[in-house]
Design an enzyme around this catalytic site. Structure first.
Site, PDB file in Angstrom:
ATOM      1  N   GLU A   1       0.831  -1.204   0.000  1.00  0.00           N
ATOM      2  CA  GLU A   1       0.000   0.000   0.000  1.00  0.00           C
ATOM      3  C   GLU A   1       0.865   1.254   0.000  1.00  0.00           C
ATOM      4  O   GLU A   1       2.007   1.219   0.450  1.00  0.00           O
ATOM      5  CB  GLU A   1      -0.878   0.032   1.262  1.00  0.00           C
ATOM      6  CG  GLU A   1      -2.318  -0.358   1.047  1.00  0.00           C
ATOM      7  CD  GLU A   1      -3.097   0.595   0.149  1.00  0.00           C
ATOM      8  OE1 GLU A   1      -2.501   1.405  -0.577  1.00  0.00           O
ATOM      9  OE2 GLU A   1      -4.334   0.514   0.180  1.00  0.00           O
ATOM     10  N   ASP A   2       0.284   2.346  -0.464  1.00  0.00           N
ATOM     11  CA  ASP A   2       1.017   3.608  -0.385  1.00  0.00           C
ATOM     12  C   ASP A   2       0.816   4.280   0.967  1.00  0.00           C
ATOM     13  O   ASP A   2       1.752   4.834   1.532  1.00  0.00           O
ATOM     14  CB  ASP A   2       0.620   4.561  -1.531  1.00  0.00           C
ATOM     15  CG  ASP A   2      -0.880   4.772  -1.632  1.00  0.00           C
ATOM     16  OD1 ASP A   2      -1.650   3.987  -1.046  1.00  0.00           O
ATOM     17  OD2 ASP A   2      -1.302   5.720  -2.322  1.00  0.00           O
TER      18      ASP A   2
ATOM     19  N   ASP B   1      -4.503   5.236   6.421  1.00  0.00           N
ATOM     20  CA  ASP B   1      -5.080   6.431   7.022  1.00  0.00           C
ATOM     21  C   ASP B   1      -6.049   5.967   8.118  1.00  0.00           C
ATOM     22  O   ASP B   1      -5.629   5.641   9.226  1.00  0.00           O
ATOM     23  CB  ASP B   1      -5.771   7.169   5.866  1.00  0.00           C
ATOM     24  CG  ASP B   1      -6.136   8.593   6.173  1.00  0.00           C
ATOM     25  OD1 ASP B   1      -6.343   8.907   7.343  1.00  0.00           O
ATOM     26  OD2 ASP B   1      -6.248   9.395   5.238  1.00  0.00           O
TER      27      ASP B   1
ATOM     28  N   PHE C   1      -2.034  16.541   4.298  1.00  0.00           N
ATOM     29  CA  PHE C   1      -2.431  16.006   2.988  1.00  0.00           C
ATOM     30  C   PHE C   1      -1.179  15.868   2.125  1.00  0.00           C
ATOM     31  O   PHE C   1      -0.517  16.855   1.815  1.00  0.00           O
ATOM     32  CB  PHE C   1      -3.454  16.908   2.312  1.00  0.00           C
ATOM     33  CG  PHE C   1      -4.114  16.222   1.149  1.00  0.00           C
ATOM     34  CD1 PHE C   1      -5.248  15.444   1.342  1.00  0.00           C
ATOM     35  CD2 PHE C   1      -3.559  16.292  -0.122  1.00  0.00           C
ATOM     36  CE1 PHE C   1      -5.832  14.762   0.272  1.00  0.00           C
ATOM     37  CE2 PHE C   1      -4.131  15.616  -1.197  1.00  0.00           C
ATOM     38  CZ  PHE C   1      -5.272  14.849  -0.988  1.00  0.00           C
TER      39      PHE C   1
ATOM     40  N   ARG D   1       0.794  12.235  -8.945  1.00  0.00           N
ATOM     41  CA  ARG D   1       1.234  10.865  -8.666  1.00  0.00           C
ATOM     42  C   ARG D   1       2.677  10.635  -9.117  1.00  0.00           C
ATOM     43  O   ARG D   1       3.398   9.848  -8.524  1.00  0.00           O
ATOM     44  CB  ARG D   1       0.332   9.846  -9.380  1.00  0.00           C
ATOM     45  CG  ARG D   1      -1.070   9.725  -8.803  1.00  0.00           C
ATOM     46  CD  ARG D   1      -1.728   8.449  -9.337  1.00  0.00           C
ATOM     47  NE  ARG D   1      -3.167   8.463  -9.208  1.00  0.00           N
ATOM     48  CZ  ARG D   1      -3.841   8.054  -8.132  1.00  0.00           C
ATOM     49  NH1 ARG D   1      -3.204   7.618  -7.074  1.00  0.00           N
ATOM     50  NH2 ARG D   1      -5.161   8.079  -8.115  1.00  0.00           N
TER      51      ARG D   1
HETATM   52  C1  PRP Z   1      -5.800   5.304  -0.457  1.00  0.00           C
HETATM   53  C2  PRP Z   1      -4.736   4.289  -0.104  1.00  0.00           C
HETATM   54  C3  PRP Z   1      -5.489   3.218   0.601  1.00  0.00           C
HETATM   55  C4  PRP Z   1      -6.590   3.969   1.284  1.00  0.00           C
HETATM   56  C5  PRP Z   1      -6.181   4.185   2.703  1.00  0.00           C
HETATM   57  O1  PRP Z   1      -6.384   4.948  -1.669  1.00  0.00           O
HETATM   58  O2  PRP Z   1      -4.071   3.805  -1.238  1.00  0.00           O
HETATM   59  O3  PRP Z   1      -6.025   2.258  -0.287  1.00  0.00           O
HETATM   60  O4  PRP Z   1      -6.733   5.227   0.622  1.00  0.00           O
HETATM   61  O5  PRP Z   1      -7.174   4.875   3.400  1.00  0.00           O
HETATM   62  P1  PRP Z   1      -7.886   4.271   4.694  1.00  0.00           P
HETATM   63  O6  PRP Z   1      -6.787   3.757   5.595  1.00  0.00           O
HETATM   64  O7  PRP Z   1      -8.574   5.476   5.272  1.00  0.00           O
HETATM   65  O8  PRP Z   1      -8.830   3.209   4.278  1.00  0.00           O
HETATM   66  P2  PRP Z   1      -7.315   5.923  -2.539  1.00  0.00           P
HETATM   67  O9  PRP Z   1      -8.738   5.670  -2.185  1.00  0.00           O
HETATM   68  O10 PRP Z   1      -6.807   7.328  -2.393  1.00  0.00           O
HETATM   69  O11 PRP Z   1      -7.101   5.377  -4.017  1.00  0.00           O
HETATM   70  P3  PRP Z   1      -5.863   5.553  -5.035  1.00  0.00           P
HETATM   71  O12 PRP Z   1      -4.693   4.786  -4.446  1.00  0.00           O
HETATM   72  O13 PRP Z   1      -6.343   4.939  -6.310  1.00  0.00           O
HETATM   73  O14 PRP Z   1      -5.564   7.035  -5.169  1.00  0.00           O
END
Ligand code: PRP
Length: 171
Positions: free
Chosen positions: A95-96, A99, A148, A161
């Site tokens: 994961e990136d 949150d 952010f 990105r």
């Molecule tokens: C981000 C990230 C996780 C998620 C984490 O994805 O890559 O999947 O949010 O958030 P959480 O811990 O509150 O669940 P995002 O929905 O931004 O999608 P993307 O990677 O396609 O931009």
């Protein structure tokens, strides 16, 4: 809006090399399945997969969660599932950012039902202050404050990105 560097390209690459070495040391012989969560984790996956020296398969999953930024409903939808079996596999979710923890809490439980040998999580960034769901994270690149952030896969309305560093997006 202005970009302020939070983590440099060099810091990211140094940390990924350390995590790769740790993964090599931690896992027994055999194939490791790296599961990239689209889209944000694509660059971390690409660099981490090359930082490990072991045999690693690369797979992709798409996930969207509802209620983000508000009181999360905890609802998570799979938009692209895996097309391989995870039975008896060592699985590392890549994961990136973590949150609220809603996405990874759900995904870990889901993948456990597919009878893998193990499921662990590697995340480049972690915002522990924001957590509302418990998530066990095996490998964390950097713990960051509740700002952010964009870059190195992370977006604001799909922009930024492709930055090589992680930046705070300031209004
Ligand atoms: C981000 C990230 C996780 C998620 C984490 O994805 O890559 O999947 O949010 O958030 P959480 O811990 O509150 O669940 P995002 O929905 O931004 O999608 P993307 O990677 O396609 O931009």
């Amino acid at each position: 809006m202005a970009l302020k560097t939070l983590i440099t390209e060099q810091q990211i690459q140094t940390r990924i090399a350390e995590i790769g070495a740790q993964i090599d040391a931690d896992y027994p012989e055999g194939t490791l399945y790296l599961i990239c969560i689209l889209k944000g984790a694509c660059f971390f996956l690409a660099d981490l997969a090359r930082a490990v020296k072991r045999d690693a398969f690369i797979e992709f999953m798409g996930i969207s969660s509802y209620g983000k930024g508000k009181t999360s409903s905890g609802e998570v939808k799979i938009t692209k599932d895996l097309d391989i079996s995870l039975q008896d596999a060592h699985v590392l979710i890549v994961e990136d950012i973590i949150d609220s923890g809603v996405t990874l809490n759900y995904l870990t439980s889901l993948l456990q039902t597919r009878k893998p040998k193990s499921v662990r999580i590697a995340t480049l960034l972690d915002k522990p202050e924001r957590r509302i769901r418990h998530v066990d994270v095996a490998y964390v690149g950097f713990q960051i404050p509740d700002e952010f952030v964009v870059g190195y896969g992370l977006d604001y309305a799909e922009r930024y990105r492709n930055l090589r560093e992680v930046c705070i997006l300031e209004p």
